[in-house]
Design a protein around this motif. Structure first.
Motif, mmCIF file in Angstrom:
data_model
loop_
_atom_site.group_PDB
_atom_site.id
_atom_site.type_symbol
_atom_site.label_atom_id
_atom_site.label_comp_id
_atom_site.label_asym_id
_atom_site.label_seq_id
_atom_site.Cartn_x
_atom_site.Cartn_y
_atom_site.Cartn_z
ATOM 1 N N LEU A 30 -57.478 -10.492 95.057
ATOM 2 C CA LEU A 30 -58.478 -9.650 95.726
ATOM 3 C C LEU A 30 -57.822 -8.570 96.579
ATOM 4 C CD1 LEU A 30 -61.078 -12.385 96.809
ATOM 5 C CD2 LEU A 30 -61.263 -10.754 94.918
ATOM 6 N N THR A 31 -56.774 -8.940 97.305
ATOM 7 C CA THR A 31 -56.101 -7.935 98.126
ATOM 8 C C THR A 31 -55.350 -6.917 97.272
ATOM 9 O OG1 THR A 31 -54.240 -9.485 98.377
ATOM 10 C CG2 THR A 31 -55.892 -9.411 100.155
ATOM 11 N N LEU A 33 -56.498 -5.768 94.371
ATOM 12 C CA LEU A 33 -57.553 -4.820 93.972
ATOM 13 C C LEU A 33 -57.886 -3.874 95.119
ATOM 14 C CD1 LEU A 33 -59.921 -7.241 92.020
ATOM 15 C CD2 LEU A 33 -58.233 -5.643 91.081
ATOM 16 N N TYR A 34 -57.914 -4.418 96.345
ATOM 17 C CA TYR A 34 -58.171 -3.557 97.500
ATOM 18 C C TYR A 34 -57.065 -2.530 97.670
ATOM 19 C CZ TYR A 34 -58.870 -2.103 102.337
ATOM 20 O OH TYR A 34 -59.058 -1.353 103.472
ATOM 21 N N ALA A 35 -55.797 -2.936 97.503
ATOM 22 C CA ALA A 35 -54.662 -2.024 97.667
ATOM 23 C C ALA A 35 -54.714 -0.906 96.622
ATOM 24 C CB ALA A 35 -53.353 -2.802 97.562
ATOM 25 N N GLY A 37 -57.401 0.248 95.048
ATOM 26 C CA GLY A 37 -58.515 1.143 95.386
ATOM 27 C C GLY A 37 -58.207 2.029 96.576
ATOM 28 N N ARG A 38 -57.530 1.455 97.557
ATOM 29 C CA ARG A 38 -57.204 2.235 98.748
ATOM 30 C C ARG A 38 -56.186 3.341 98.418
ATOM 31 N NH1 ARG A 38 -58.256 1.326 104.271
ATOM 32 N NH2 ARG A 38 -57.815 3.338 105.249
ATOM 33 N N GLU A 41 -57.850 6.159 96.584
ATOM 34 C CA GLU A 41 -58.636 6.980 97.497
ATOM 35 C C GLU A 41 -57.772 7.985 98.248
ATOM 36 O OE1 GLU A 41 -61.619 6.371 101.380
ATOM 37 O OE2 GLU A 41 -60.690 4.649 100.364
ATOM 38 N N SER A 60 -49.019 -5.118 90.573
ATOM 39 C CA SER A 60 -50.133 -5.700 89.817
ATOM 40 C C SER A 60 -49.626 -6.702 88.791
ATOM 41 C CB SER A 60 -50.934 -4.594 89.124
ATOM 42 O OG SER A 60 -51.476 -3.707 90.078
ATOM 43 N N THR A 113 -50.863 -2.419 101.766
ATOM 44 C CA THR A 113 -51.915 -2.604 102.766
ATOM 45 C C THR A 113 -52.117 -4.099 103.066
ATOM 46 O OG1 THR A 113 -54.208 -2.062 103.359
ATOM 47 C CG2 THR A 113 -53.743 -2.345 101.011
ATOM 48 N N ARG A 115 -52.485 -6.585 101.220
ATOM 49 C CA ARG A 115 -51.829 -7.509 100.289
ATOM 50 C C ARG A 115 -50.653 -8.202 100.978
ATOM 51 N NH1 ARG A 115 -49.061 -10.413 97.848
ATOM 52 N NH2 ARG A 115 -48.580 -10.496 95.609
#
Length: 410
Positions: A30-31, A33-35, A37-38, A41, A60, A113, A115
């Motif tokens: 999950l972290t 995927l957040y990294a 996406g961040r 961005e 990944s 981030t 992760r």
């Protein structure tokens, strides 16, 4: 950080750590995927977008490829955790090289981030609060190097990461100690139960024979009296040995074999068939006209307790003493009463007999009923004889197959 800590499984293969390992494995994904996406961005902030994407690809592949490794305490060794932490630190330091300097100075998030938190929590679950604190400090130092300074934002994130890792690590340490304590308590309980079972078997067999030889030999006199004296000495010594063994439950549980293992202990057994051989001209048996069903192991233990009660009647009242057995098949329990015509006794005598090593009541009767989830009550008054009331609940016996299996392995 030391070697890999020993994990304890209580009551089978379950360990309180296992759900936490599963949570860590899911948290890593999950972290990640957040990294990703961040970074997507804020991609325009980076001067080396290709290098950043290559790192995100490596992170990944590593995270997804080691999901099963971090899924279990058996597979996740310290080496895997160190590599995971090194990859996170590398990403933090590469952020300074790939990101634009003014964005770095402005507090732009690092490539991994949050992760990074999963690496610290992995050390917490693996080794407790100390390895977690070590990993948190390493990540914190890397963040300070990446930012080029220690400001309030960096300090806030580092403190939060350290607190989370140390707190979870401390909980894990407590959980391990609790599991070890519980496992030890279960071992002691099992050893104590086995000692009590052996004590009952010895009482019903060897001690009864020695007592009979001692009593009959003394009556006959002559050489028989000498044998009786020796039998009496051996009886006293054996009773003391049993009593001392029961008071020291920390040793290894003795082994035992028996023929009952050949029969499924949960098979229904008519209690009447087991009690019928106990009746004779001196023992009257009153029981229902229909079957009184209990699991095989429970019925056998209840019948043995009745036999022990009758042995006490013959021993303390006399060989020709009259006794009465009453069987009551109630909806939720089976009640068996054994009554004699003896002179009765002071109930305080039971505790005194147990201290002397005489275990006929404490083990052969009360011990058996306690193991069945039932009870054994003694009612006596001077000149009015003695009544033993044995109660065995039906619901526990039919609903506790595993307990019956343990009793059946005697």
């Amino acid at each position: 950080m030391g070697g890999k800590p020993r994990s304890v499984a209580v009551g089978g293969s379950f360990s309180v750590e296992q759900p936490l390992w599963i949570a860590i494995s899911a948290f890593r994904v999950l972290t990640l995927l957040y990294a990703i996406g961040r970074y997507a961005e804020h991609e325009q902030h980076y001067t080396n977008q290709l290098g950043a994407w290559i790192y995100m690809g490596v992170l990944s592949a590593w995270t997804l490829g080691t999901v099963r490794v971090f899924w279990s305490k058996e597979t996740c060794t310290r080496r895997w955790l160190v590599v995971d932490l090194a990859l996170i630190v590398l990403g933090i330091l590469l952020t300074r090289a790939f990101d634009a300097p003014h964005w770095v100075a402005g507090g732009d998030v690092t490539l991994p981030t949050i992760r990074a938190a999963s690496a610290v929590l992995g050390f917490a679950v693996y080794g407790g609060w100390l390895p977690a604190a070590f990993a948190g400090v390493v990540v914190g130092v890397a963040n300070v190097i990446e930012a080029g300074k220690l400001d309030s934002s960096n300090l806030h994130n580092i403190v939060l990461l350290l607190l989370a890792g140390v707190a979870i690590g401390f909980v894990i340490d407590l959980a391990r100690k609790s599991e070890e304590t519980l496992a030890r308590a279960l071992e002691i309980q099992a050893a104590t139960r086995e000692r009590e079972r052996l004590a009952r078997d010895i009482h019903d067999g060897v001690l009864q024979v020695l007592s009979l030889v001692s009593r009959r030999g003394a009556e006959l006199g002559g050489e028989a009296a000498e044998i009786a004296a020796l039998a009496g000495e051996q009886e006293v010594a054996l009773r003391r040995l049993i009593a001392s063994g029961l008071s020291a439950p920390d040793g290894p549980a003795p082994g035992g074999t028996g023929t009952a293992a050949a029969v499924d202990p949960t098979t229904p057994q008519d209690l009447r068939a087991l009690l019928a051989p106990l009746s004779d001209s001196r023992v009257s048996l009153a029981q229902p006209g229909t079957e009184v069903l209990l699991p095989y192991a429970a019925a056998g233990e209840l019948a043995a307790a009745v036999g022990a009660a009758l042995d006490n009647v013959r021993r303390h009242v006399g060989e020709q003493a009259q006794a009465w057995i009453l069987v009551e098949d109630e909806p939720d329990q089976v009640v068996v009463s054994v009554r004699d015509e003896g002179p009765g006794f002071d109930p305080a005598r039971l505790a005194e007999a147990e201290r002397e090593g005489r275990l006929g009541v404490s083990q052969s009767i009360r011990g058996r009923l306690r193991d069945l989830g039932g009870s054994a009550e003694f009612f006596s008054a001077a000149g009015q004889g003695t009544e033993v009331e044995l109660r065995v609940p039906k619901q526990r016996q039919h609903g506790s197959q595993h307990s019956g299996q343990r009793e059946g392995k005697r």
